[in-house]
Structures are given as structure tokens and as C-alpha cells.
Design a protein around this motif. Structure first.
Motif, PDB file in Angstrom:
ATOM      1  N   GLU A 111       9.274  -3.852   4.066  1.00  0.00           N
ATOM      2  CA  GLU A 111      10.420  -2.973   4.313  1.00  0.00           C
ATOM      3  C   GLU A 111      11.527  -3.173   3.276  1.00  0.00           C
ATOM      4  OE1 GLU A 111      12.940  -0.183   5.805  1.00  0.00           O
ATOM      5  OE2 GLU A 111      10.886  -0.518   6.473  1.00  0.00           O
ATOM      6  N   PHE A 112      11.920  -4.420   3.050  1.00  0.00           N
ATOM      7  CA  PHE A 112      13.082  -4.694   2.220  1.00  0.00           C
ATOM      8  C   PHE A 112      12.787  -4.756   0.728  1.00  0.00           C
ATOM      9  CE2 PHE A 112      14.560  -6.685   6.296  1.00  0.00           C
ATOM     10  CZ  PHE A 112      15.478  -5.704   6.575  1.00  0.00           C
ATOM     11  N   VAL A 113      11.557  -5.010   0.346  1.00  0.00           N
ATOM     12  CA  VAL A 113      11.250  -5.127  -1.080  1.00  0.00           C
ATOM     13  C   VAL A 113      10.347  -3.991  -1.548  1.00  0.00           C
ATOM     14  CG1 VAL A 113      10.224  -6.591  -2.852  1.00  0.00           C
ATOM     15  CG2 VAL A 113      11.557  -7.636  -1.035  1.00  0.00           C
ATOM     16  N   ILE A 114       9.177  -3.871  -0.953  1.00  0.00           N
ATOM     17  CA  ILE A 114       8.196  -2.892  -1.445  1.00  0.00           C
ATOM     18  C   ILE A 114       8.709  -1.471  -1.275  1.00  0.00           C
ATOM     19  CG2 ILE A 114       5.889  -1.973  -1.089  1.00  0.00           C
ATOM     20  CD1 ILE A 114       5.001  -4.802  -0.365  1.00  0.00           C
ATOM     21  N   ASP A 115       9.171  -1.122  -0.078  1.00  0.00           N
ATOM     22  CA  ASP A 115       9.604   0.250   0.180  1.00  0.00           C
ATOM     23  C   ASP A 115      10.885   0.594  -0.578  1.00  0.00           C
ATOM     24  OD1 ASP A 115       7.442   0.485   1.825  1.00  0.00           O
ATOM     25  OD2 ASP A 115       8.564   0.294   3.691  1.00  0.00           O
ATOM     26  N   ARG A 116      11.838  -0.304  -0.577  1.00  0.00           N
ATOM     27  CA  ARG A 116      13.141   0.010  -1.181  1.00  0.00           C
ATOM     28  C   ARG A 116      13.139  -0.045  -2.704  1.00  0.00           C
ATOM     29  NH1 ARG A 116      17.562  -2.428   3.040  1.00  0.00           N
ATOM     30  NH2 ARG A 116      16.625  -1.440   4.855  1.00  0.00           N
ATOM     31  N   GLN A 117      12.223  -0.832  -3.285  1.00  0.00           N
ATOM     32  CA  GLN A 117      12.170  -0.930  -4.743  1.00  0.00           C
ATOM     33  C   GLN A 117      11.163   0.038  -5.355  1.00  0.00           C
ATOM     34  OE1 GLN A 117      14.333  -2.814  -6.387  1.00  0.00           O
ATOM     35  NE2 GLN A 117      15.169  -3.512  -4.441  1.00  0.00           N
ATOM     36  N   GLY A 118      10.404   0.730  -4.533  1.00  0.00           N
ATOM     37  CA  GLY A 118       9.440   1.689  -5.035  1.00  0.00           C
ATOM     38  C   GLY A 118       8.133   1.074  -5.497  1.00  0.00           C
ATOM     39  N   TRP A 119       7.858  -0.144  -5.078  1.00  0.00           N
ATOM     40  CA  TRP A 119       6.620  -0.815  -5.485  1.00  0.00           C
ATOM     41  C   TRP A 119       5.400  -0.221  -4.793  1.00  0.00           C
ATOM     42  CZ3 TRP A 119       7.976  -6.748  -5.377  1.00  0.00           C
ATOM     43  CH2 TRP A 119       8.951  -7.001  -6.341  1.00  0.00           C
ATOM     44  N   ASP A 120       5.612   0.590  -3.779  1.00  0.00           N
ATOM     45  CA  ASP A 120       4.476   1.165  -3.062  1.00  0.00           C
ATOM     46  C   ASP A 120       3.635   2.070  -3.959  1.00  0.00           C
ATOM     47  OD1 ASP A 120       6.710   2.808  -3.135  1.00  0.00           O
ATOM     48  OD2 ASP A 120       6.146   3.895  -1.325  1.00  0.00           O
ATOM     49  N   GLU A 121       4.192   2.536  -5.058  1.00  0.00           N
ATOM     50  CA  GLU A 121       3.429   3.346  -6.004  1.00  0.00           C
ATOM     51  C   GLU A 121       2.303   2.537  -6.667  1.00  0.00           C
ATOM     52  OE1 GLU A 121       6.103   4.917  -8.875  1.00  0.00           O
ATOM     53  OE2 GLU A 121       7.482   5.691  -7.355  1.00  0.00           O
ATOM     54  N   PHE A 122       2.497   1.227  -6.767  1.00  0.00           N
ATOM     55  CA  PHE A 122       1.552   0.369  -7.479  1.00  0.00           C
ATOM     56  C   PHE A 122       0.556  -0.336  -6.557  1.00  0.00           C
ATOM     57  CE2 PHE A 122       5.648   0.370  -9.732  1.00  0.00           C
ATOM     58  CZ  PHE A 122       5.253   1.099 -10.840  1.00  0.00           C
ATOM     59  N   LEU A 123       0.683  -0.150  -5.250  1.00  0.00           N
ATOM     60  CA  LEU A 123      -0.225  -0.767  -4.291  1.00  0.00           C
ATOM     61  C   LEU A 123      -1.225   0.279  -3.798  1.00  0.00           C
ATOM     62  CD1 LEU A 123       2.287  -2.846  -2.163  1.00  0.00           C
ATOM     63  CD2 LEU A 123       0.644  -3.733  -3.798  1.00  0.00           C
ATOM     64  N   PRO A 124      -2.495   0.119  -4.153  1.00  0.00           N
ATOM     65  CA  PRO A 124      -3.468   1.110  -3.678  1.00  0.00           C
ATOM     66  C   PRO A 124      -3.604   1.067  -2.155  1.00  0.00           C
ATOM     67  CG  PRO A 124      -4.563  -0.722  -4.778  1.00  0.00           C
ATOM     68  CD  PRO A 124      -3.100  -0.931  -4.938  1.00  0.00           C
ATOM     69  N   PHE A 125      -3.735   2.210  -1.537  1.00  0.00           N
ATOM     70  CA  PHE A 125      -3.923   2.384  -0.089  1.00  0.00           C
ATOM     71  C   PHE A 125      -2.702   1.997   0.744  1.00  0.00           C
ATOM     72  CE2 PHE A 125      -8.150   1.243  -1.836  1.00  0.00           C
ATOM     73  CZ  PHE A 125      -8.714   2.498  -1.749  1.00  0.00           C
TER      74      PHE A 125
END
Length: 75
Positions: free
Chosen positions: A30-44
Motif C-alpha cells: 500500500e505505502f510503497v508499491i502502490d504510491r510509488q508506481g512500482w506496480d508497473e514493474f511487478l508481473p501479475f
């Protein structure tokens, strides 16, 4: 003060111990992946939904719990 073996703990405490890594993962997501936009680099990875990454964390914490329970019963 003596150590309490894992097998002697109540099931509610064992469940809470196993749930802590999952809660840490949810907070990190919630606080790192979603807010920093890292979800683009995590498959699935799915924003705000249960995804394979969540299931992986649950699986690893379950395996650690199972190993601790098994080790406590052997000793």
C-alpha cells in the motif's frame, strides 16, 4: 524468564504470529508499491485486489508456521 515453545502457545497466538508477515506485506504494498508506481514493474500485480504476490506471502508465512509447529513437536 523461560522460553515458551511454539507448540505450547494458544492457536490464536499462533495465527497472529503467522498473520504478521502478511500484514507487513499489505502495508508495504500500500505505502510503497502502490504510491510509488512500482506496480508497473511487478508481473501479475493487481492494484487493490488479491494477486499472486499476496498468495506467495501467505504461502511463505504458512510454510514458516508449519515448520515452527513441526520443529516444536519434535523437540
Amino acid at each position: 524468564m523461560q522460553k515458551i515453545p511454539f507448540a505450547a502457545l494458544p492457536n490464536v497466538a499462533k495465527f497472529a504470529i503467522a498473520l504478521v508477515p502478511f500484514i507487513l506485506w499489505v502495508m508495504f504494498a500500500e505505502f510503497v508499491i502502490d504510491r510509488q508506481g512500482w506496480d508497473e514493474f511487478l508481473p501479475f500485480y493487481r492494484y487493490g485486489e488479491l494477486c499472486p504476490w499476496d498468495l506467495g506471502v501467505l504461502l511463505v508465512s504458512g510454510l514458516i508456521w508449519w515448520g515452527a509447529e513441526r520443529r516444536a513437536r519434535v523437540n
